[in-house]
Design a protein around this motif. Structure first.
Motif, PDB file in Angstrom:
ATOM      1  N   ALA A 115     -14.378   3.473   2.099  1.00 53.90           N
ATOM      2  CA  ALA A 115     -13.002   3.974   2.294  1.00 53.90           C
ATOM      3  C   ALA A 115     -12.020   2.808   2.461  1.00 53.90           C
ATOM      4  O   ALA A 115     -10.906   2.848   1.922  1.00 53.90           O
ATOM      5  N   MET A 116     -12.420   1.769   3.181  1.00 56.02           N
ATOM      6  CA  MET A 116     -11.503   0.639   3.399  1.00 56.02           C
ATOM      7  C   MET A 116     -11.224  -0.119   2.105  1.00 56.02           C
ATOM      8  O   MET A 116     -10.089  -0.537   1.853  1.00 56.02           O
ATOM      9  N   LEU A 117     -12.253  -0.277   1.286  1.00 52.70           N
ATOM     10  CA  LEU A 117     -12.013  -0.982   0.017  1.00 52.70           C
ATOM     11  C   LEU A 117     -11.152  -0.114  -0.907  1.00 52.70           C
ATOM     12  O   LEU A 117     -10.299  -0.639  -1.634  1.00 52.70           O
ATOM     13  N   LEU A 118     -11.348   1.217  -0.836  1.00 55.61           N
ATOM     14  CA  LEU A 118     -10.454   2.103  -1.591  1.00 55.61           C
ATOM     15  C   LEU A 118      -9.024   1.989  -1.054  1.00 55.61           C
ATOM     16  O   LEU A 118      -8.063   2.020  -1.833  1.00 55.61           O
ATOM     17  N   GLY A 119      -8.889   1.836   0.246  1.00 55.24           N
ATOM     18  CA  GLY A 119      -7.550   1.655   0.834  1.00 55.24           C
ATOM     19  C   GLY A 119      -6.883   0.408   0.291  1.00 55.24           C
ATOM     20  O   GLY A 119      -5.692   0.416  -0.047  1.00 55.24           O
ATOM     21  N   ALA A 120      -7.660  -0.684   0.196  1.00 56.19           N
ATOM     22  CA  ALA A 120      -7.106  -1.923  -0.365  1.00 56.19           C
ATOM     23  C   ALA A 120      -6.766  -1.723  -1.840  1.00 56.19           C
ATOM     24  O   ALA A 120      -5.732  -2.203  -2.326  1.00 56.19           O
ATOM     25  N   ALA A 121      -7.622  -0.987  -2.559  1.00 50.49           N
ATOM     26  CA  ALA A 121      -7.377  -0.721  -3.983  1.00 50.49           C
ATOM     27  C   ALA A 121      -6.058   0.034  -4.163  1.00 50.49           C
ATOM     28  O   ALA A 121      -5.239  -0.305  -5.021  1.00 50.49           O
ATOM     29  N   ARG A 122      -5.864   1.050  -3.320  1.00 48.76           N
ATOM     30  CA  ARG A 122      -4.631   1.837  -3.436  1.00 48.76           C
ATOM     31  C   ARG A 122      -3.415   0.967  -3.155  1.00 48.76           C
ATOM     32  O   ARG A 122      -2.406   1.042  -3.860  1.00 48.76           O
ATOM     33  N   HIS A 123      -3.518   0.122  -2.131  1.00 44.00           N
ATOM     34  CA  HIS A 123      -2.398  -0.774  -1.828  1.00 44.00           C
ATOM     35  C   HIS A 123      -2.059  -1.649  -3.044  1.00 44.00           C
ATOM     36  O   HIS A 123      -0.901  -1.734  -3.458  1.00 44.00           O
ATOM     37  N   PHE A 124      -3.075  -2.292  -3.616  1.00 40.85           N
ATOM     38  CA  PHE A 124      -2.808  -3.219  -4.722  1.00 40.85           C
ATOM     39  C   PHE A 124      -2.392  -2.483  -5.995  1.00 40.85           C
ATOM     40  O   PHE A 124      -1.697  -3.050  -6.834  1.00 40.85           O
ATOM     41  N   SER A 125      -2.803  -1.216  -6.130  1.00 39.94           N
ATOM     42  CA  SER A 125      -2.368  -0.469  -7.312  1.00 39.94           C
ATOM     43  C   SER A 125      -0.852  -0.253  -7.270  1.00 39.94           C
ATOM     44  O   SER A 125      -0.217  -0.103  -8.300  1.00 39.94           O
ATOM     45  N   ARG A 126      -0.276  -0.266  -6.074  1.00 37.04           N
ATOM     46  CA  ARG A 126       1.164  -0.050  -5.914  1.00 37.04           C
ATOM     47  C   ARG A 126       1.942  -1.357  -5.769  1.00 37.04           C
ATOM     48  O   ARG A 126       3.171  -1.347  -5.806  1.00 37.04           O
ATOM     49  N   HIS A 127       1.206  -2.436  -5.513  1.00 36.71           N
ATOM     50  CA  HIS A 127       1.853  -3.736  -5.285  1.00 36.71           C
ATOM     51  C   HIS A 127       1.152  -4.776  -6.131  1.00 36.71           C
ATOM     52  O   HIS A 127       0.333  -5.531  -5.635  1.00 36.71           O
ATOM     53  N   ARG A 128       1.472  -4.753  -7.441  1.00 39.43           N
ATOM     54  CA  ARG A 128       0.752  -5.658  -8.358  1.00 39.43           C
ATOM     55  C   ARG A 128       1.495  -6.973  -8.555  1.00 39.43           C
ATOM     56  O   ARG A 128       1.202  -7.728  -9.483  1.00 39.43           O
ATOM     57  N   ASP A 129       2.465  -7.226  -7.684  1.00 39.52           N
ATOM     58  CA  ASP A 129       3.291  -8.418  -7.862  1.00 39.52           C
ATOM     59  C   ASP A 129       2.596  -9.657  -7.288  1.00 39.52           C
ATOM     60  O   ASP A 129       3.077 -10.306  -6.373  1.00 39.52           O
ATOM     61  N   PHE A 130       1.429  -9.953  -7.827  1.00 40.76           N
ATOM     62  CA  PHE A 130       0.726 -11.186  -7.443  1.00 40.76           C
ATOM     63  C   PHE A 130       0.180 -11.823  -8.710  1.00 40.76           C
ATOM     64  O   PHE A 130       0.108 -11.178  -9.767  1.00 40.76           O
ATOM     65  N   ALA A 131      -0.168 -13.108  -8.610  1.00 44.27           N
ATOM     66  CA  ALA A 131      -0.776 -13.808  -9.744  1.00 44.27           C
ATOM     67  C   ALA A 131      -2.280 -13.874  -9.523  1.00 44.27           C
ATOM     68  O   ALA A 131      -2.736 -14.162  -8.418  1.00 44.27           O
ATOM     69  N   GLY A 132      -3.036 -13.578 -10.577  1.00 46.38           N
ATOM     70  CA  GLY A 132      -4.490 -13.629 -10.445  1.00 46.38           C
ATOM     71  C   GLY A 132      -5.091 -12.241 -10.595  1.00 46.38           C
ATOM     72  O   GLY A 132      -4.415 -11.287 -10.995  1.00 46.38           O
ATOM     73  N   THR A 133      -6.365 -12.130 -10.277  1.00 42.34           N
ATOM     74  CA  THR A 133      -7.101 -10.886 -10.525  1.00 42.34           C
ATOM     75  C   THR A 133      -7.950 -10.534  -9.310  1.00 42.34           C
ATOM     76  O   THR A 133      -8.543 -11.412  -8.684  1.00 42.34           O
ATOM     77  N   LEU A 134      -7.973  -9.254  -9.011  1.00 43.28           N
ATOM     78  CA  LEU A 134      -8.848  -8.756  -7.951  1.00 43.28           C
ATOM     79  C   LEU A 134      -9.997  -7.969  -8.570  1.00 43.28           C
ATOM     80  O   LEU A 134      -9.781  -7.149  -9.464  1.00 43.28           O
ATOM     81  N   VAL A 135     -11.192  -8.221  -8.101  1.00 45.30           N
ATOM     82  CA  VAL A 135     -12.370  -7.479  -8.547  1.00 45.30           C
ATOM     83  C   VAL A 135     -12.907  -6.728  -7.329  1.00 45.30           C
ATOM     84  O   VAL A 135     -13.291  -7.349  -6.331  1.00 45.30           O
ATOM     85  N   LEU A 136     -12.879  -5.408  -7.418  1.00 48.08           N
ATOM     86  CA  LEU A 136     -13.314  -4.578  -6.290  1.00 48.08           C
ATOM     87  C   LEU A 136     -14.697  -4.019  -6.615  1.00 48.08           C
ATOM     88  O   LEU A 136     -14.863  -3.267  -7.574  1.00 48.08           O
ATOM     89  N   ILE A 137     -15.675  -4.431  -5.818  1.00 46.50           N
ATOM     90  CA  ILE A 137     -17.069  -4.138  -6.128  1.00 46.50           C
ATOM     91  C   ILE A 137     -17.596  -3.071  -5.172  1.00 46.50           C
ATOM     92  O   ILE A 137     -17.649  -3.295  -3.953  1.00 46.50           O
TER      93      ILE A 137
END
Ligand SMILES: [Zn+2]
Ligand SMILES: [Zn+2]
Length: 391
Positions: A115-137
Protein backbone atom coordinates in the motif's frame (compact mmCIF):
# COMPACT_ATOMS: atom_id res chain seq x y z
CA UNK A 1 8.75 19.90 -1.77
CA UNK A 2 8.45 19.66 2.03
CA UNK A 3 7.67 16.20 3.34
CA UNK A 4 4.42 17.49 4.88
CA UNK A 5 3.20 18.68 1.47
CA UNK A 6 3.28 15.21 -0.05
CA UNK A 7 -0.27 14.18 -0.71
CA UNK A 8 -0.93 10.79 0.85
CA UNK A 9 -4.77 10.59 0.94
CA UNK A 10 -4.92 8.62 4.15
CA UNK A 11 -8.41 7.13 3.68
CA UNK A 12 -7.58 5.68 0.27
CA UNK A 13 -4.31 4.21 1.56
CA UNK A 14 -6.04 2.58 4.52
CA UNK A 15 -8.76 1.14 2.29
CA UNK A 16 -6.12 -0.28 -0.05
CA UNK A 17 -4.09 -1.77 2.79
CA UNK A 18 -7.14 -3.38 4.38
CA UNK A 19 -8.37 -4.74 1.06
CA UNK A 20 -5.00 -6.45 0.53
CA UNK A 21 -5.01 -7.66 4.15
CA UNK A 22 -8.46 -9.24 3.78
CA UNK A 23 -7.40 -11.04 0.59
CA UNK A 24 -3.96 -12.47 1.39
CA UNK A 25 -2.03 -14.69 -1.01
CA UNK A 26 1.11 -16.73 -0.36
CA UNK A 27 4.36 -16.83 -2.34
CA UNK A 28 3.97 -16.87 -6.15
CA UNK A 29 0.19 -17.08 -5.74
CA UNK A 30 -0.27 -13.29 -5.57
CA UNK A 31 -2.75 -13.21 -8.48
CA UNK A 32 -5.38 -10.90 -7.04
CA UNK A 33 -2.78 -8.72 -5.33
CA UNK A 34 -0.70 -8.22 -8.45
CA UNK A 35 -3.83 -7.56 -10.52
CA UNK A 36 -4.90 -4.95 -7.99
CA UNK A 37 -1.44 -3.35 -8.08
CA UNK A 38 -1.35 -3.34 -11.89
CA UNK A 39 -4.90 -1.94 -12.10
CA UNK A 40 -3.99 0.93 -9.77
CA UNK A 41 -0.79 1.73 -11.67
CA UNK A 42 -2.62 1.72 -15.01
CA UNK A 43 -5.43 3.87 -13.61
CA UNK A 44 -2.75 6.41 -12.68
CA UNK A 45 -1.25 6.29 -16.19
CA UNK A 46 1.91 4.57 -15.04
CA UNK A 47 3.75 2.28 -17.47
CA UNK A 48 3.01 -1.18 -16.03
CA UNK A 49 4.77 -4.51 -16.57
CA UNK A 50 3.18 -7.68 -15.17
CA UNK A 51 4.46 -11.23 -14.90
CA UNK A 52 7.99 -10.15 -13.97
CA UNK A 53 9.20 -13.11 -11.90
CA UNK A 54 5.84 -14.95 -12.19
CA UNK A 55 3.52 -12.66 -10.16
CA UNK A 56 5.77 -9.61 -9.84
CA UNK A 57 4.73 -6.19 -11.15
CA UNK A 58 6.95 -3.26 -12.16
CA UNK A 59 5.78 0.32 -12.62
CA UNK A 60 7.96 2.84 -14.47
CA UNK A 61 7.51 6.60 -14.10
CA UNK A 62 9.65 8.85 -16.27
CA UNK A 63 10.03 12.39 -15.02
CA UNK A 64 8.89 15.17 -17.35
CA UNK A 65 11.96 17.32 -16.77
CA UNK A 66 15.01 16.65 -18.90
CA UNK A 67 18.53 16.33 -17.61
CA UNK A 68 21.93 15.41 -19.01
CA UNK A 69 22.17 11.79 -20.16
CA UNK A 70 25.73 11.49 -18.90
CA UNK A 71 28.21 13.28 -16.68
CA UNK A 72 28.16 14.02 -12.96
CA UNK A 73 24.58 15.41 -12.90
CA UNK A 74 23.12 12.94 -15.41
CA UNK A 75 19.57 11.68 -14.97
CA UNK A 76 19.30 8.70 -12.69
CA UNK A 77 16.97 5.78 -12.09
CA UNK A 78 15.91 4.93 -8.57
CA UNK A 79 14.13 1.69 -7.67
CA UNK A 80 11.79 1.23 -4.71
CA UNK A 81 10.71 -2.28 -3.75
CA UNK A 82 7.73 -3.66 -1.80
CA UNK A 83 6.93 -7.31 -1.11
CA UNK A 84 3.39 -8.59 -1.66
CA UNK A 85 3.13 -12.11 -0.20
CA UNK A 86 1.34 -13.35 2.93
CA UNK A 87 2.09 -16.26 5.26
CA UNK A 88 0.53 -19.74 5.28
CA UNK A 89 -0.97 -19.33 8.79
CA UNK A 90 -4.24 -18.44 10.45
CA UNK A 91 -5.02 -14.94 11.64
CA UNK A 92 -6.11 -14.97 15.28
CA UNK A 93 -6.73 -11.25 15.69
CA UNK A 94 -10.23 -9.99 14.88
CA UNK A 95 -9.92 -6.72 12.98
CA UNK A 96 -12.82 -5.78 10.68
CA UNK A 97 -10.50 -6.38 7.71
CA UNK A 98 -9.64 -9.88 8.96
CA UNK A 99 -8.32 -12.39 6.40
CA UNK A 100 -11.09 -13.91 4.31
CA UNK A 101 -8.92 -16.89 3.45
CA UNK A 102 -8.48 -19.75 5.88
CA UNK A 103 -4.82 -20.49 6.57
CA UNK A 104 -3.46 -17.41 4.78
CA UNK A 105 -2.60 -14.21 6.66
CA UNK A 106 -0.66 -10.98 6.14
CA UNK A 107 1.28 -11.64 9.35
CA UNK A 108 4.39 -9.75 8.22
CA UNK A 109 2.80 -6.49 7.06
CA UNK A 110 3.55 -6.86 3.36
CA UNK A 111 0.00 -5.54 2.82
CA UNK A 112 1.24 -2.26 4.31
CA UNK A 113 4.45 -2.30 2.26
CA UNK A 114 2.46 -2.76 -0.96
CA UNK A 115 0.00 0.00 0.00
CA UNK A 116 2.82 2.45 0.81
CA UNK A 117 4.58 1.88 -2.49
CA UNK A 118 1.24 2.35 -4.25
CA UNK A 119 0.88 5.59 -2.29
CA UNK A 120 4.25 6.75 -3.60
CA UNK A 121 3.23 5.66 -7.12
CA UNK A 122 0.04 7.71 -6.93
CA UNK A 123 1.96 10.75 -5.72
CA UNK A 124 4.49 10.56 -8.56
CA UNK A 125 1.77 9.89 -11.14
CA UNK A 126 0.43 13.36 -10.27
CA UNK A 127 3.81 15.06 -9.81
CA UNK A 128 6.01 14.05 -12.73
CA UNK A 129 8.02 17.25 -12.66
CA UNK A 130 11.34 15.57 -11.92
CA UNK A 131 14.30 14.47 -14.02
CA UNK A 132 15.09 10.78 -14.17
CA UNK A 133 13.11 7.57 -13.81
CA UNK A 134 11.45 5.73 -10.97
CA UNK A 135 11.13 1.95 -11.02
CA UNK A 136 8.52 0.63 -8.60
CA UNK A 137 9.05 -3.04 -7.88
CA UNK A 138 6.23 -5.13 -6.41
CA UNK A 139 7.93 -8.40 -5.55
CA UNK A 140 6.33 -11.79 -4.95
CA UNK A 141 7.49 -14.53 -2.58
CA UNK A 142 9.67 -12.82 -0.01
CA UNK A 143 8.69 -15.16 2.84
CA UNK A 144 9.77 -18.33 1.08
CA UNK A 145 12.66 -16.60 -0.63
CA UNK A 146 12.82 -16.90 -4.37
CA UNK A 147 10.79 -13.86 -5.35
CA UNK A 148 13.75 -11.51 -5.69
CA UNK A 149 15.73 -14.04 -7.72
CA UNK A 150 12.70 -14.80 -9.89
CA UNK A 151 12.48 -11.12 -10.83
CA UNK A 152 16.25 -10.84 -11.35
CA UNK A 153 16.22 -14.01 -13.49
CA UNK A 154 13.45 -12.41 -15.53
CA UNK A 155 15.85 -9.62 -16.47
CA UNK A 156 14.72 -6.99 -13.96
CA UNK A 157 18.07 -5.19 -14.02
CA UNK A 158 18.49 -5.17 -17.79
CA UNK A 159 14.86 -4.32 -18.58
CA UNK A 160 14.69 -1.57 -15.96
CA UNK A 161 18.29 -0.57 -15.28
CA UNK A 162 18.38 1.27 -11.99
CA UNK A 163 21.23 2.98 -10.16
CA UNK A 164 20.05 2.39 -6.61
CA UNK A 165 17.37 0.36 -4.84
CA UNK A 166 15.57 0.76 -1.52
CA UNK A 167 13.07 -1.25 0.52
CA UNK A 168 11.23 -0.60 3.77
CA UNK A 169 9.94 -3.10 6.33
CA UNK A 170 7.68 -2.39 9.27
CA UNK A 171 9.35 -2.74 12.68
CA UNK A 172 7.10 -3.62 15.64
CA UNK A 173 10.04 -3.25 18.04
CA UNK A 174 10.34 0.44 17.10
CA UNK A 175 7.64 2.92 18.18
CA UNK A 176 5.34 4.50 15.57
CA UNK A 177 6.93 7.72 14.34
CA UNK A 178 10.45 6.33 14.46
CA UNK A 179 12.65 4.99 11.70
CA UNK A 180 15.77 2.81 11.65
CA UNK A 181 18.66 2.35 9.25
CA UNK A 182 22.14 0.91 9.78
CA UNK A 183 25.30 1.08 7.73
CA UNK A 184 26.32 -2.44 6.78
CA UNK A 185 24.50 -5.47 8.17
CA UNK A 186 20.74 -5.12 8.68
CA UNK A 187 19.66 -8.77 8.57
CA UNK A 188 21.41 -12.11 8.80
CA UNK A 189 22.04 -14.58 6.05
CA UNK A 190 20.20 -17.85 6.42
CA UNK A 191 21.06 -21.20 4.89
CA UNK A 192 19.09 -24.31 5.69
CA UNK A 193 20.91 -27.60 5.55
CA UNK A 194 19.80 -31.20 5.36
CA UNK A 195 22.19 -34.02 6.29
CA UNK A 196 21.44 -37.61 5.35
CA UNK A 197 23.45 -40.29 7.16
CA UNK A 198 23.30 -43.70 5.50
CA UNK A 199 24.66 -46.76 7.29
CA UNK A 200 23.81 -50.44 7.39
CA UNK A 201 20.91 -51.46 9.61
CA UNK A 202 20.62 -54.58 11.71
CA UNK A 203 19.84 -56.15 15.08
CA UNK A 204 20.58 -54.04 18.14
CA UNK A 205 22.41 -57.02 19.63
CA UNK A 206 24.93 -57.23 16.75
CA UNK A 207 26.40 -53.79 16.15
CA UNK A 208 29.47 -55.33 14.50
CA UNK A 209 27.30 -56.32 11.54
CA UNK A 210 26.00 -52.75 11.10
CA UNK A 211 27.19 -49.24 10.34
CA UNK A 212 25.21 -47.29 12.90
CA UNK A 213 23.86 -43.96 11.58
CA UNK A 214 22.49 -43.03 15.04
CA UNK A 215 25.92 -43.13 16.66
CA UNK A 216 27.37 -41.32 13.63
CA UNK A 217 24.70 -38.62 13.93
CA UNK A 218 25.51 -38.12 17.62
CA UNK A 219 29.18 -37.57 16.76
CA UNK A 220 28.24 -35.32 13.90
CA UNK A 221 26.01 -33.04 15.98
CA UNK A 222 28.74 -32.64 18.60
CA UNK A 223 31.37 -31.96 15.94
CA UNK A 224 29.12 -29.35 14.28
CA UNK A 225 29.24 -27.33 17.53
CA UNK A 226 32.89 -26.60 16.77
CA UNK A 227 32.02 -24.76 13.53
CA UNK A 228 31.15 -21.55 15.38
CA UNK A 229 33.22 -22.10 18.54
CA UNK A 230 36.52 -23.09 16.85
CA UNK A 231 36.47 -21.92 13.24
CA UNK A 232 34.89 -18.44 13.39
CA UNK A 233 36.32 -15.21 14.82
CA UNK A 234 34.64 -14.75 18.24
CA UNK A 235 33.91 -11.11 17.28
CA UNK A 236 31.80 -12.25 14.32
CA UNK A 237 28.16 -13.16 14.91
CA UNK A 238 27.26 -16.66 13.74
CA UNK A 239 24.74 -19.33 14.73
CA UNK A 240 24.49 -22.96 13.74
CA UNK A 241 21.46 -24.89 14.99
CA UNK A 242 20.43 -28.46 14.31
CA UNK A 243 16.66 -28.22 14.46
CA UNK A 244 15.48 -31.72 13.66
CA UNK A 245 16.81 -35.26 13.78
CA UNK A 246 14.96 -38.39 12.80
CA UNK A 247 16.11 -42.01 12.83
CA UNK A 248 14.81 -45.44 13.63
CA UNK A 249 11.51 -46.86 14.79
CA UNK A 250 12.30 -49.53 17.41
CA UNK A 251 14.53 -49.82 20.47
CA UNK A 252 16.22 -53.04 19.32
CA UNK A 253 16.82 -52.17 15.66
CA UNK A 254 19.79 -50.23 14.36
CA UNK A 255 18.30 -48.24 11.48
CA UNK A 256 20.01 -47.74 8.15
CA UNK A 257 19.22 -44.02 7.86
CA UNK A 258 19.28 -40.87 9.91
CA UNK A 259 18.35 -37.41 8.75
CA UNK A 260 18.84 -34.03 10.34
CA UNK A 261 18.10 -30.45 9.32
CA UNK A 262 19.30 -27.13 10.65
CA UNK A 263 20.17 -23.53 9.88
CA UNK A 264 23.29 -21.40 9.62
CA UNK A 265 23.04 -17.63 10.13
CA UNK A 266 25.59 -14.86 10.05
CA UNK A 267 26.07 -11.25 8.91
CA UNK A 268 29.11 -11.67 6.71
CA UNK A 269 29.48 -13.45 3.38
CA UNK A 270 33.01 -14.69 4.13
CA UNK A 271 31.90 -16.12 7.50
CA UNK A 272 28.96 -17.71 5.72
CA UNK A 273 31.22 -19.39 3.17
CA UNK A 274 33.61 -20.56 5.91
CA UNK A 275 30.76 -22.11 7.93
CA UNK A 276 29.40 -24.00 4.94
CA UNK A 277 32.86 -25.28 4.07
CA UNK A 278 33.44 -26.47 7.68
CA UNK A 279 30.09 -28.28 7.74
CA UNK A 280 31.01 -30.12 4.55
CA UNK A 281 34.46 -31.03 5.89
CA UNK A 282 33.10 -32.28 9.21
CA UNK A 283 30.50 -34.42 7.44
CA UNK A 284 33.26 -35.95 5.31
CA UNK A 285 35.45 -36.58 8.36
CA UNK A 286 32.70 -38.18 10.45
CA UNK A 287 31.73 -40.32 7.46
CA UNK A 288 35.29 -41.61 7.29
CA UNK A 289 35.42 -42.27 11.04
CA UNK A 290 32.06 -44.06 11.22
CA UNK A 291 32.01 -45.85 7.84
CA UNK A 292 28.65 -44.26 7.08
CA UNK A 293 27.82 -42.22 4.00
CA UNK A 294 27.03 -38.63 4.92
CA UNK A 295 25.52 -36.25 2.37
CA UNK A 296 24.89 -32.57 3.12
CA UNK A 297 22.72 -30.28 1.05
CA UNK A 298 22.15 -26.53 1.52
CA UNK A 299 18.85 -25.00 0.42
CA UNK A 300 16.52 -22.07 1.11
CA UNK A 301 19.46 -19.69 1.09
CA UNK A 302 19.29 -15.97 1.64
CA UNK A 303 22.45 -13.83 1.76
CA UNK A 304 22.96 -11.31 4.57
CA UNK A 305 21.20 -7.98 3.95
CA UNK A 306 24.05 -5.48 3.85
CA UNK A 307 23.29 -1.79 3.39
CA UNK A 308 25.65 0.35 1.35
CA UNK A 309 26.92 3.25 3.42
CA UNK A 310 26.17 6.16 1.06
CA UNK A 311 22.63 4.89 0.46
CA UNK A 312 22.05 4.28 4.19
CA UNK A 313 23.14 7.88 4.82
CA UNK A 314 20.78 9.08 2.08
CA UNK A 315 17.93 7.16 3.73
CA UNK A 316 18.85 8.71 7.08
CA UNK A 317 18.73 12.21 5.56
CA UNK A 318 15.33 11.61 3.94
CA UNK A 319 13.98 10.07 7.15
CA UNK A 320 15.20 13.06 9.17
CA UNK A 321 12.93 15.29 7.05
CA UNK A 322 9.91 13.02 7.51
CA UNK A 323 10.29 11.72 11.06
CA UNK A 324 12.51 14.42 12.60
CA UNK A 325 16.21 13.74 13.15
CA UNK A 326 15.63 12.75 16.79
CA UNK A 327 13.41 9.89 15.63
CA UNK A 328 15.89 8.33 13.22
CA UNK A 329 17.66 5.39 14.86
CA UNK A 330 21.15 4.54 13.61
CA UNK A 331 22.62 2.42 16.41
CA UNK A 332 20.81 -0.85 16.95
CA UNK A 333 21.66 -4.50 16.62
CA UNK A 334 21.05 -6.08 13.23
CA UNK A 335 18.14 -8.51 13.17
CA UNK A 336 18.59 -12.29 13.04
CA UNK A 337 15.83 -12.70 10.48
CA UNK A 338 16.67 -12.74 6.80
CA UNK A 339 15.31 -11.17 3.61
CA UNK A 340 15.75 -11.82 -0.06
CA UNK A 341 16.11 -8.07 -0.63
CA UNK A 342 19.74 -9.02 0.08
CA UNK A 343 19.89 -10.35 -3.51
CA UNK A 344 19.27 -6.85 -4.88
CA UNK A 345 21.87 -5.31 -2.54
CA UNK A 346 24.50 -7.80 -3.69
CA UNK A 347 24.09 -6.42 -7.23
CA UNK A 348 23.37 -2.70 -6.82
CA UNK A 349 23.87 -0.04 -4.13
CA UNK A 350 20.91 0.48 -1.87
CA UNK A 351 19.51 0.25 1.62
CA UNK A 352 16.90 -1.66 3.60
CA UNK A 353 15.20 0.46 6.24
CA UNK A 354 12.81 -0.06 9.16
CA UNK A 355 9.56 1.80 9.75
CA UNK A 356 8.56 1.84 13.45
CA UNK A 357 5.00 0.69 14.05
CA UNK A 358 4.76 -0.84 17.58
CA UNK A 359 2.46 -3.77 18.38
CA UNK A 360 3.19 -7.50 18.42
CA UNK A 361 6.08 -8.83 16.40
CA UNK A 362 5.88 -9.98 12.77
CA UNK A 363 4.55 -13.54 12.25
CA UNK A 364 2.56 -13.37 15.53
CA UNK A 365 -1.00 -14.67 14.85
CA UNK A 366 -2.46 -11.33 16.06
CA UNK A 367 -0.06 -9.13 14.09
CA UNK A 368 -1.57 -6.28 12.06
CA UNK A 369 0.10 -3.54 10.07
CA UNK A 370 -0.36 -0.19 11.84
CA UNK A 371 -2.30 2.02 9.41
CA UNK A 372 -1.23 5.17 11.29
CA UNK A 373 2.28 4.89 9.82
CA UNK A 374 1.15 4.51 6.17
CA UNK A 375 1.55 8.25 5.38
CA UNK A 376 5.00 8.31 6.99
CA UNK A 377 6.14 5.47 4.76
CA UNK A 378 4.78 7.17 1.64
CA UNK A 379 6.44 10.48 2.57
CA UNK A 380 9.71 8.69 3.20
CA UNK A 381 9.64 6.93 -0.19
CA UNK A 382 8.79 10.17 -2.02
CA UNK A 383 11.37 12.30 -0.17
CA UNK A 384 14.11 9.70 -0.62
CA UNK A 385 13.37 9.14 -4.31
CA UNK A 386 13.39 12.86 -5.11
CA UNK A 387 16.66 13.33 -3.24
CA UNK A 388 18.35 10.41 -4.98
CA UNK A 389 17.06 11.20 -8.49
CA UNK A 390 19.02 14.44 -8.33
CA UNK A 391 21.93 13.14 -6.24
ZN1 LIG B 1 7.99 -12.29 7.36
ZN1 LIG C 1 8.29 -9.38 6.01
Amino acid sequence: MGADLIDTDFDELVALRRDIHANPETAFDEMRTSELVAAKLRAWNIETHTGVGKTGVVGVIRGSRSGPESGPNSVRTIALRADMDALPMNEEGRPLHRSLRQGVFHGCGHDGHTAMLLGAARHFSRHRDFAGTLVLIFQPAEETGGGALAMLDDGLETRFPYDEIYAMHNAPHFAPGTFGVRDGAMLASCDEFEINVTGVGGHGSSPEKTKDPVAASAQLICALQTVVSRAIDPAAAAVLSVGSIHAGSASNVIPSQAKMTGTVRTFDESVRARMKARIEAICAGVALATECEIAVRFYGSSPATINHRAQAEAAEAAAAEVFGPENVLREFAPLNGSEDFSEFLLRRPGAYVLLGQGGVYCHHPEFDFNDEVLPLGVRFFVTLALARLSA
